[in-house]
Design a protein around this motif. Structure first.
Motif, PDB file in Angstrom:
ATOM      1  N   MET A 325       0.853  -1.186   0.028  1.00  0.00           N
ATOM      2  CA  MET A 325      -0.114  -0.039  -0.048  1.00  0.00           C
ATOM      3  C   MET A 325       0.857   1.309  -0.150  1.00  0.00           C
ATOM      4  SD  MET A 325      -2.637   1.218   3.037  1.00  0.00           S
ATOM      5  CE  MET A 325      -1.632   1.043   4.597  1.00  0.00           C
ATOM      6  N   GLU A 326       1.845   1.292   0.884  1.00  0.00           N
ATOM      7  CA  GLU A 326       2.936   2.674   1.160  1.00  0.00           C
ATOM      8  C   GLU A 326       3.592   2.888  -0.263  1.00  0.00           C
ATOM      9  OE1 GLU A 326       3.061   2.388   5.910  1.00  0.00           O
ATOM     10  OE2 GLU A 326       4.912   2.137   4.659  1.00  0.00           O
ATOM     11  N   TYR A 327       3.783   1.614  -1.000  1.00  0.00           N
ATOM     12  CA  TYR A 327       4.532   1.924  -2.338  1.00  0.00           C
ATOM     13  C   TYR A 327       3.498   2.516  -3.381  1.00  0.00           C
ATOM     14  CZ  TYR A 327       7.469   1.186  -6.426  1.00  0.00           C
ATOM     15  OH  TYR A 327       8.204   1.652  -7.470  1.00  0.00           O
ATOM     16  N   ARG A 328       2.275   2.094  -3.423  1.00  0.00           N
ATOM     17  CA  ARG A 328       1.452   2.798  -4.310  1.00  0.00           C
ATOM     18  C   ARG A 328       1.377   4.358  -3.931  1.00  0.00           C
ATOM     19  NH1 ARG A 328      -3.236  -1.796  -3.479  1.00  0.00           N
ATOM     20  NH2 ARG A 328      -2.141  -3.342  -4.875  1.00  0.00           N
ATOM     21  N   LEU A 329       1.140   4.371  -2.619  1.00  0.00           N
ATOM     22  CA  LEU A 329       1.229   6.055  -2.069  1.00  0.00           C
ATOM     23  C   LEU A 329       2.399   6.742  -2.558  1.00  0.00           C
ATOM     24  CD1 LEU A 329      -0.165   5.286   1.380  1.00  0.00           C
ATOM     25  CD2 LEU A 329      -1.679   6.294  -0.319  1.00  0.00           C
ATOM     26  N   LEU A 369      -8.129  11.022  -3.049  1.00  0.00           N
ATOM     27  CA  LEU A 369      -7.664   9.877  -1.991  1.00  0.00           C
ATOM     28  C   LEU A 369      -7.657   8.627  -2.785  1.00  0.00           C
ATOM     29  CD1 LEU A 369      -6.459  10.702   0.701  1.00  0.00           C
ATOM     30  CD2 LEU A 369      -8.644   9.834   1.717  1.00  0.00           C
ATOM     31  N   ASN A 370      -8.686   8.234  -3.258  1.00  0.00           N
ATOM     32  CA  ASN A 370      -8.670   6.936  -3.977  1.00  0.00           C
ATOM     33  C   ASN A 370      -7.667   6.619  -5.064  1.00  0.00           C
ATOM     34  OD1 ASN A 370     -10.923   6.151  -2.216  1.00  0.00           O
ATOM     35  ND2 ASN A 370     -12.558   6.792  -3.739  1.00  0.00           N
ATOM     36  N   ASN A 371      -7.281   7.760  -5.617  1.00  0.00           N
ATOM     37  CA  ASN A 371      -6.401   7.580  -6.834  1.00  0.00           C
ATOM     38  C   ASN A 371      -4.970   7.373  -5.966  1.00  0.00           C
ATOM     39  OD1 ASN A 371      -7.770   7.842  -8.902  1.00  0.00           O
ATOM     40  ND2 ASN A 371      -7.808  10.092  -8.844  1.00  0.00           N
ATOM     41  N   SER A 375      -4.090   0.243  -7.068  1.00  0.00           N
ATOM     42  CA  SER A 375      -2.926  -0.437  -7.351  1.00  0.00           C
ATOM     43  C   SER A 375      -2.392   0.033  -8.638  1.00  0.00           C
ATOM     44  CB  SER A 375      -3.850  -1.773  -7.845  1.00  0.00           C
ATOM     45  OG  SER A 375      -2.902  -2.565  -8.542  1.00  0.00           O
ATOM     46  N   LEU A 376      -0.889  -0.541  -8.778  1.00  0.00           N
ATOM     47  CA  LEU A 376      -0.055  -0.046  -9.863  1.00  0.00           C
ATOM     48  C   LEU A 376      -0.139  -1.075 -10.874  1.00  0.00           C
ATOM     49  CD1 LEU A 376       2.723   1.623  -7.555  1.00  0.00           C
ATOM     50  CD2 LEU A 376       0.951   2.808  -8.929  1.00  0.00           C
ATOM     51  N   LEU A 381       4.161  -3.324  -5.650  1.00  0.00           N
ATOM     52  CA  LEU A 381       5.729  -3.927  -4.977  1.00  0.00           C
ATOM     53  C   LEU A 381       5.212  -5.376  -4.510  1.00  0.00           C
ATOM     54  CD1 LEU A 381       8.189  -3.803  -3.442  1.00  0.00           C
ATOM     55  CD2 LEU A 381       6.652  -2.742  -1.380  1.00  0.00           C
ATOM     56  N   LYS A 382       6.087  -6.264  -4.917  1.00  0.00           N
ATOM     57  CA  LYS A 382       5.949  -7.828  -4.632  1.00  0.00           C
ATOM     58  C   LYS A 382       7.026  -8.302  -3.778  1.00  0.00           C
ATOM     59  CE  LYS A 382       3.362  -8.087  -9.121  1.00  0.00           C
ATOM     60  NZ  LYS A 382       3.446  -6.719  -9.541  1.00  0.00           N
ATOM     61  N   PHE A 383       6.426  -9.287  -3.143  1.00  0.00           N
ATOM     62  CA  PHE A 383       7.634  -9.864  -2.040  1.00  0.00           C
ATOM     63  C   PHE A 383       7.752 -11.326  -2.599  1.00  0.00           C
ATOM     64  CE2 PHE A 383       5.731  -6.452   0.428  1.00  0.00           C
ATOM     65  CZ  PHE A 383       6.908  -5.664   0.555  1.00  0.00           C
TER      66      PHE A 383
END
Length: 383
Positions: A325-329, A369-371, A375-376, A381-383
């Motif tokens: 989530m934070e990577y999207r932000l 805010l929703n934007n 999701s990217l 970001l994937k682990f």
């Protein structure tokens, strides 16, 4: 030509050569010298080595720490990992965000890579199979919090200074802030995220950010004792830390700086919107409430709204979900206005008067805010 002249010439040639070699070396090792990675005794030791920049974390440091951490994790001879900063002033004052802002404005990849790889490192620290001890002596903010708070043990001293001041630069408390802040007692984490309030010394321990508190003059002895352990278990390491913690007398009986305000903090930050929080603070009218209101009013309205939702959502997510989530932000902030304006006002021009866009909370819509939280897709970001 006399012998001594020959000798003098030869020595001067040798000296020039040594200097040239040193210059070549320093060019080469500049990046390598920013973080020192050493095996000492039973431990792998990570030393952040940019004292002039308060050990601020940059991408080349992340790229050196991550693979070494993974190696030590697999190495049967390494029983613990210690991370510390050089210079006495800071453990790590944050990420090198000025470089990130400049890169994002020039459309360079650094702003994607830095956050992606920094968050991967935060996750690696959290999942590390070896006990991880962060000596958070001095300034520990932003990226420095990410390098410490996810590990097993965090040792504060009377010189520790913790803060998550990101809303003041048009960002949000990242590096897993959405995970650890809502898990602090009551709504303390929300308060710290909104106001950038600074906790010092033993308060860093009382707040639950550090696991132990040690007098700074004992820090090198503590480290030596940890390194001298023979094949220690996590319990053996905890015993050493506990012993030092118990013996520490500095500010032992001092009440927590926010003690008398905790009930109010819990009620103020239980509100469901930033507008409500502000209204409640205004209605409260106490000097402490008005002081916090003043701090919050300086922050980026967009950052405040992002942060409230980030913490509310993060309170029930895993750390990996939070970092995704934070990577999207982070990427949405790179493409927006406020982050670059915050960096300009605080770090470049230092006029401390950012012009936020939008300037008012009511202008930050739910759609905006929703934007930020979208999701990217394949760039997530994937682990």
């Amino acid at each position: 030509m006399r012998l001594w002249e020959l000798m003098a010439r030869f020595n001067s040639f040798k000296r020039t050569n040594v200097i040239l070699q040193h210059l070549r070396m320093s060019n080469h090792t500049d990046a390598a010298g920013e973080v020192l990675l050493e095996r000492k005794g039973c431990a792998g030791v990570i030393t952040l080595n940019r004292p002039k920049f308060l050990n601020a974390l940059n991408l080349s440091m992340v790229r050196q720490i991550y693979p070494q951490l993974k190696k030590w994790e697999q190495d049967p001879e390494t029983f613990l990992i210690i991370i510390k900063g050089v210079g006495g002033k800071a453990f790590c004052a944050g990420g090198d965000i000025r470089a990130v802002s400049e890169a994002a404005k020039a459309n360079q990849k650094l702003s994607q890579e830095f956050f992606r790889e920094e968050y991967m490192l935060n996750n690696a620290i959290d999942s590390c199979q070896k006990p991880y001890v962060a000596l958070i002596h001095g300034i520990t903010m932003g990226g420095g919090v990410g390098l410490s708070v996810h590990g097993h043990f965090r040792v504060a001293t009377e010189k520790s200074l913790f803060a998550m001041p990101e809303t003041a630069i048009g960002l949000f408390p990242d590096v897993g802030g959405g995970y650890f802040l809502p898990r602090l007692q009551g709504k303390l984490g929300y308060f710290l995220a909104f106001t950038g309030f600074r906790l010092k010394g033993r308060d860093v321990y009382t707040a639950g950010i550090a696991t132990h508190f040690v007098d700074s003059e004992k820090l090198s002895m503590l480290e030596a004792d940890l390194l001298a352990l023979k094949s220690p278990s996590k319990e053996n390491i905890a015993d050493v830390l506990d012993t030092y913690h118990t013996k520490s007398k500095i500010d032992q009986n001092k009440p927590f700086i926010l003690e008398e305000h905790l009930d109010k903090i819990n009620s103020w930050f239980s509100a469901n919107s930033v507008e409500q929080i502000i209204e409640i603070l205004q209605q409260d009218g106490s000097s402490f409430a008005l002081e916090q209101l003043k701090a919050i009013n300086k922050m980026s309205p967009t950052s405040l709204k992002i942060t409230l939702r980030q913490l509310m959502e993060g309170s029930s997510k895993t750390l990996q979900e939070v970092l995704t989530m934070e990577y999207r932000l982070s990427q949405a902030c790179m493409g927006g206005h406020d982050f670059h304006e915050g960096v300009r006002a605080v770090l470049i021009d230092k006029d401390q008067s950012p012009k936020w866009k939008p300037a008012e909370l009511k202008e930050v819509t739910d759609e905006d805010l929703n934007n930020y939280f979208k999701s990217l897709g394949s760039n997530d970001l994937k682990f």
